[in-house]
Scaffold this motif. Sequence first.
Motif: not given
Length: 224
Positions: A26-42, A69-76
Amino acid sequence: MISVVKNPEILEHAEHVTLHGLDSHQVINLKLDGSREAGLYRLLLVGQCNALHEAMPFLFEKIADETELLLPDNLLHSDSVIGKLVNQIEESDWQQVEIIGWLYQFYISDKKDEVIGKVVKSEDIPAATQLFTPNWIVKYLVQNTLGRQWLATYPDSALRQQMAYYIEPAEQTEEVKAQLVAITPKSLDPETLTLLDPACGSGHILVEAYDLFKAIYQERGYRS
């Protein structure tokens, strides 16, 4: 001058992060996607939290997913809390154990100014009374408690040279000297020594105590 916005470093090396329970695919897929950094960071943040649970379950509970964790959407985003921490604080400042205290002190400064000097309500007591202890005071406290106990038994210990804030005991009468000799152990096992911070906030005193404990253990021949 061009300002470069940096992401948390863990994102740059996400594919190499190994944490128990973390789905590497899952980590690698999110990393390769390039547009889902927020999801990867979460995902990585939850993985790191659960790694703390594995190491110290008595202190950290297991987290099911990022919603806990109640993380905001604009975390990055560049203007988010994370963005400001990464981009507006120098790397060298993060090496200082006091940085958590500095951040906390700033965080409560407005509330403190608002309530100080007045009759403080019970809910405002923390803002009026919680103060971060500067490093020199922490060293003074640790060196003259844990350090003093060690030096009382081992007055010739080389650790004395490492304790800049240690206060040499005052000269005592022969009667008091005899009493001190009677209550001072002839030897100390480092593994029996403990330390309590009854008003622990950021853990700054415990970090300083850890360093002194480490020096005590090494002096008694324990491996680094």
